[in-house]
Design a protein around this motif. Structure first.
Motif, PDB file in Angstrom:
ATOM      1  N   MET A 191       6.383 105.707  37.181  1.00  0.00           N
ATOM      2  CA  MET A 191       6.047 107.098  37.462  1.00  0.00           C
ATOM      3  C   MET A 191       4.624 107.361  37.022  1.00  0.00           C
ATOM      4  N   SER A 192       3.776 108.020  37.866  1.00  0.00           N
ATOM      5  CA  SER A 192       2.405 108.366  37.515  1.00  0.00           C
ATOM      6  C   SER A 192       2.389 109.693  36.758  1.00  0.00           C
ATOM      7  N   ILE A 193       1.192 110.055  36.234  1.00  0.00           N
ATOM      8  CA  ILE A 193       1.030 111.326  35.526  1.00  0.00           C
ATOM      9  C   ILE A 193       1.005 112.461  36.552  1.00  0.00           C
ATOM     10  N   ARG A 194       1.963 113.378  36.476  1.00  0.00           N
ATOM     11  CA  ARG A 194       2.036 114.466  37.450  1.00  0.00           C
ATOM     12  C   ARG A 194       1.590 115.802  36.865  1.00  0.00           C
ATOM     13  N   ARG A 195       2.104 116.140  35.709  1.00  0.00           N
ATOM     14  CA  ARG A 195       1.817 117.460  35.139  1.00  0.00           C
ATOM     15  C   ARG A 195       1.178 117.304  33.766  1.00  0.00           C
ATOM     16  N   ILE A 196       0.044 118.017  33.554  1.00  0.00           N
ATOM     17  CA  ILE A 196      -0.748 117.856  32.335  1.00  0.00           C
ATOM     18  C   ILE A 196      -0.944 119.213  31.657  1.00  0.00           C
ATOM     19  N   LEU A 197      -0.815 119.228  30.352  1.00  0.00           N
ATOM     20  CA  LEU A 197      -1.104 120.407  29.540  1.00  0.00           C
ATOM     21  C   LEU A 197      -2.462 120.214  28.868  1.00  0.00           C
ATOM     22  N   VAL A 198      -3.372 121.144  29.095  1.00  0.00           N
ATOM     23  CA  VAL A 198      -4.695 121.100  28.475  1.00  0.00           C
ATOM     24  C   VAL A 198      -4.811 122.277  27.515  1.00  0.00           C
ATOM     25  N   ALA A 199      -5.152 121.997  26.257  1.00  0.00           N
ATOM     26  CA  ALA A 199      -5.291 123.056  25.249  1.00  0.00           C
ATOM     27  C   ALA A 199      -6.640 122.915  24.556  1.00  0.00           C
ATOM     28  N   ASP A 200      -7.490 123.945  24.713  1.00  0.00           N
ATOM     29  CA  ASP A 200      -8.813 123.948  24.084  1.00  0.00           C
ATOM     30  C   ASP A 200      -9.277 125.399  23.984  1.00  0.00           C
ATOM     31  N   ASP A 201      -9.900 125.749  22.875  1.00  0.00           N
ATOM     32  CA  ASP A 201     -10.339 127.140  22.729  1.00  0.00           C
ATOM     33  C   ASP A 201     -11.683 127.407  23.395  1.00  0.00           C
ATOM     34  N   GLU A 202     -12.288 126.422  24.040  1.00  0.00           N
ATOM     35  CA  GLU A 202     -13.530 126.605  24.782  1.00  0.00           C
ATOM     36  C   GLU A 202     -13.222 126.790  26.267  1.00  0.00           C
ATOM     37  N   THR A 228     -14.207 111.733  22.475  1.00  0.00           N
ATOM     38  CA  THR A 228     -15.201 112.403  21.647  1.00  0.00           C
ATOM     39  C   THR A 228     -16.115 113.248  22.539  1.00  0.00           C
ATOM     40  N   LYS A 229     -16.173 114.544  22.256  1.00  0.00           N
ATOM     41  CA  LYS A 229     -17.020 115.447  23.033  1.00  0.00           C
ATOM     42  C   LYS A 229     -18.500 115.221  22.682  1.00  0.00           C
ATOM     43  N   PRO A 230     -19.404 115.297  23.644  1.00  0.00           N
ATOM     44  CA  PRO A 230     -19.112 115.444  25.082  1.00  0.00           C
ATOM     45  C   PRO A 230     -18.675 114.107  25.671  1.00  0.00           C
ATOM     46  N   PHE A 231     -17.764 114.145  26.611  1.00  0.00           N
ATOM     47  CA  PHE A 231     -17.242 112.909  27.205  1.00  0.00           C
ATOM     48  C   PHE A 231     -17.537 112.891  28.698  1.00  0.00           C
ATOM     49  N   ASP A 232     -17.519 111.706  29.256  1.00  0.00           N
ATOM     50  CA  ASP A 232     -17.736 111.493  30.681  1.00  0.00           C
ATOM     51  C   ASP A 232     -16.396 111.618  31.401  1.00  0.00           C
ATOM     52  N   LEU A 233     -16.380 112.302  32.534  1.00  0.00           N
ATOM     53  CA  LEU A 233     -15.119 112.479  33.275  1.00  0.00           C
ATOM     54  C   LEU A 233     -14.566 111.152  33.766  1.00  0.00           C
ATOM     55  N   ASP A 234     -15.465 110.189  34.039  1.00  0.00           N
ATOM     56  CA  ASP A 234     -14.970 108.865  34.447  1.00  0.00           C
ATOM     57  C   ASP A 234     -14.180 108.214  33.310  1.00  0.00           C
ATOM     58  N   GLU A 235     -14.629 108.458  32.088  1.00  0.00           N
ATOM     59  CA  GLU A 235     -13.907 107.935  30.914  1.00  0.00           C
ATOM     60  C   GLU A 235     -12.519 108.559  30.842  1.00  0.00           C
ATOM     61  N   LEU A 236     -12.438 109.871  31.088  1.00  0.00           N
ATOM     62  CA  LEU A 236     -11.149 110.554  31.087  1.00  0.00           C
ATOM     63  C   LEU A 236     -10.250 110.021  32.193  1.00  0.00           C
ATOM     64  N   ASP A 237     -10.817 109.809  33.399  1.00  0.00           N
ATOM     65  CA  ASP A 237     -10.029 109.265  34.519  1.00  0.00           C
ATOM     66  C   ASP A 237      -9.457 107.899  34.161  1.00  0.00           C
ATOM     67  N   LEU A 283      -5.539 107.008  34.001  1.00  0.00           N
ATOM     68  CA  LEU A 283      -4.999 105.926  34.832  1.00  0.00           C
ATOM     69  C   LEU A 283      -4.206 104.950  33.978  1.00  0.00           C
ATOM     70  N   LYS A 284      -4.758 104.607  32.819  1.00  0.00           N
ATOM     71  CA  LYS A 284      -4.064 103.713  31.892  1.00  0.00           C
ATOM     72  C   LYS A 284      -2.776 104.368  31.374  1.00  0.00           C
ATOM     73  N   ALA A 285      -2.855 105.670  31.110  1.00  0.00           N
ATOM     74  CA  ALA A 285      -1.674 106.397  30.638  1.00  0.00           C
ATOM     75  C   ALA A 285      -0.580 106.414  31.700  1.00  0.00           C
ATOM     76  N   GLY A 286      -1.005 106.552  32.973  1.00  0.00           N
ATOM     77  CA  GLY A 286      -0.027 106.540  34.064  1.00  0.00           C
ATOM     78  C   GLY A 286       0.717 105.226  34.125  1.00  0.00           C
ATOM     79  N   LYS A 287      -0.005 104.122  33.926  1.00  0.00           N
ATOM     80  CA  LYS A 287       0.648 102.807  33.926  1.00  0.00           C
ATOM     81  C   LYS A 287       1.585 102.676  32.734  1.00  0.00           C
TER      82      LYS A 287
END
Length: 477
Positions: free
Chosen positions: A1-12, A103-112, A116-120
């Motif tokens: 199963m891949s990652i379908r639903r994500i919770l994002v929590a940040d005060d910014e 670690t902020k600031p981060f690259d979106l490619d790093e997050l992707d 992807l690894k989390a989905g696997k």
């Protein structure tokens, strides 16, 4: 199963907006929270595959949320974000169970890449969960341990109490009653499901090799030890170790086993390093360990360490009503495994099987059904397919006749006497048989002397005389 639903929590606001857009483009459904309290409410209302949490948020912090999520839904993955380029926060997050960190600031490619690894990882976790469920279903007590008799119902009750705990179990019972099958069922219905289940027969391995098999050895520990070897305790770490025929273990090995059970640590043969192990022990024996303890052949302290939860399996002769169910089960198993065409078993054959004593218990019954199914030319097994069994039962029935029983008893008694020195043996034997015979019949008739005389075929006056002469008390209860 891949990652379908994500919770994002940040005060910014900017971080939430960027992550929402980026993750949305990747096809993920994203829910946003501006603080820890809102994130917790969303978490408890919805099912998420992944949470991305800022490490420092008001009410509660990201690390505090991580702890709560781990307690309530440990299968959900959590990525921690931190604005501090310090490894301290990252290490703390990983220690608490975070899947990864950014670690902020981060690259979106790093997050992707992380997602992807989390989905696997999630797909593998789901597959493991599915396999665990399949194993648990396969080793359900009633599915693999066949029987509806009262003795087996008691076994099921005990198994239901034993399996979920981590308690040490000692399974006793005759050879062939299914001790290893029960041990496997305990493991696969316990929290250790998914961890190793290893079995070792203490009677089948020479004593000088058993120590190495259990505790492992270092290279050069003895002749032939060309490399380091992990023993069964190490291999079973986190799981269950089944010690079959524990009664055959030598006293010196019993002492080493006791130390492992007490200290939860071991040292390989020829080594000095102490290794911690976390293993549940299920032991089994067909011997009387209490007698062996009394004879100084088994350590008393080890016996009590193993006998925390005793579980006795009944022999097949004490649950004969289960034999038809077992016979049909083994016949179907033979059809599946051996591809025999036999479709069933006749009632006459089942009646024959129920009369047999089955000294080899369930294992003997399975072998008998398997052999008959392979050799029978017919679609249904009949008594003709169990000729040797029928002959043995007939012999047993003849041996159990009254005449045979009296003969065996007399032979045993007279073997202890010098018959040549006896006089009037005939009258002595008859006298010894007469008293219990009259007592038994009087008991059956509740002291009715008229009916007792009729049953015995003697005159009532003769019966009264014998009662007085033999000193028989008459009870009318």
């Amino acid at each position: 199963m891949s990652i379908r639903r994500i919770l994002v929590a940040d005060d910014e606001d900017s971080i939430r907006w960027v992550l929402s857009k980026a993750l949305g483009k990747q096809g993920h459904k994203v829910d946003l929270a501006a603080d820890g309290d809102e994130a917790l409410q969303l978490f408890r209302r919805n099912q998420y595959d992944l949470a991305i949490l800022d490490i420092k948020m008001p009410k509660p912090t990201g690390l505090e949320l991580l702890d709560l999520f781990q307690q309530e839904r440990p299968e959900m993955l959590v990525i921690i974000m931190t604005a501090e380029s310090s490894m301290k926060n990252a290490v703390e997050a990983m220690k608490r169970g975070a899947y990864d960190y950014l670690t902020k600031p981060f690259d979106l490619d790093e997050l992707d890449a992380i997602i992807l690894k989390a989905g696997k990882a999630t797909a593998i976790s789901d597959q493991v969960t599915l396999l665990k469920d399949e194993l648990k279903e396969h080793y359900q007590f009633e599915r693999n341990i066949i029987g509806n008799s009262q003795p087996m119902q008691e076994v099921y009750k005990q198994l239901g109490r034993i399996a979920p705990s981590d308690i040490t179990v000692l399974i006793t019972g005759e050879s062939g009653t299914g001790k290893e099958l029960v041990a496997r069922a305990i493991h696969f219905n316990s929290p250790r499901l998914g961890k190793p289940f290893l079995a070792i027969n203490c009677a089948a391995i020479p004593r000088d090799l058993l120590e190495s098999e259990l505790f492992g050895h270092e290279k050069g520990a003895f002749t032939g030890a060309t490399e380091r070897k992990a023993g069964k305790f190490e291999q079973a770490d986190g799981g269950t170790l089944f010690l079959d025929e524990i009664g055959d273990m030598s006293l010196d090995l019993q002492a080493k086993l006791l130390r492992v059970l007490q200290e939860k640590e071991l040292t390989r043969t020829g080594g000095s390093q102490t290794l911690q192990v976390n293993v549940r022990i299920v032991a089994a024996t067909n011997q009387d360990l209490k007698r062996k303890v009394a004879d100084k052949e088994f350590r008393e302290d080890l016996f009590y360490r193993l006998n925390v939860m005793p579980l006795e399996l009944p022999p097949l002769r004490e649950r004969r009503e289960d034999i038809p169910l077992l016979a049909r089960y083994f016949l179907q198993k033979a059809r599946d495994d051996l591809h025999v065409s036999t479709r069933g078993i006749s009632d006459e054959a089942l009646n024959l099987l129920q009369k047999h004593a089955w000294p080899g218990n369930v294992r003997e019954l399975e072998n008998t059904i398997q052999r008959a199914a392979l050799l029978s030319p017919d679609q249904f097994l009949t008594p003709a397919d169990f000729v040797s069994l029928g002959n043995e039962i007939s012999r047993q029935e003849n041996d159990n006749s009254l005449e045979a029983l009296v003969h065996n008893k007399l032979s045993a008694s007279l073997a202890q006497m010098d018959v040549n020195e006896l006089d009037n043996l005939y009258e002595m034997v008859l006298h010894q048989m007469e008293r219990p015979l009259i007592q038994i019949v009087l008991g059956k008739t509740r002291g009715n002397q008229v009916r007792t005389a009729e049953i015995l075929g003697i005159n009532r006056n003769t019966l009264r005389k014998k009662i007085k002469t033999l000193g028989i008390n008459i009870s009318r209860d």
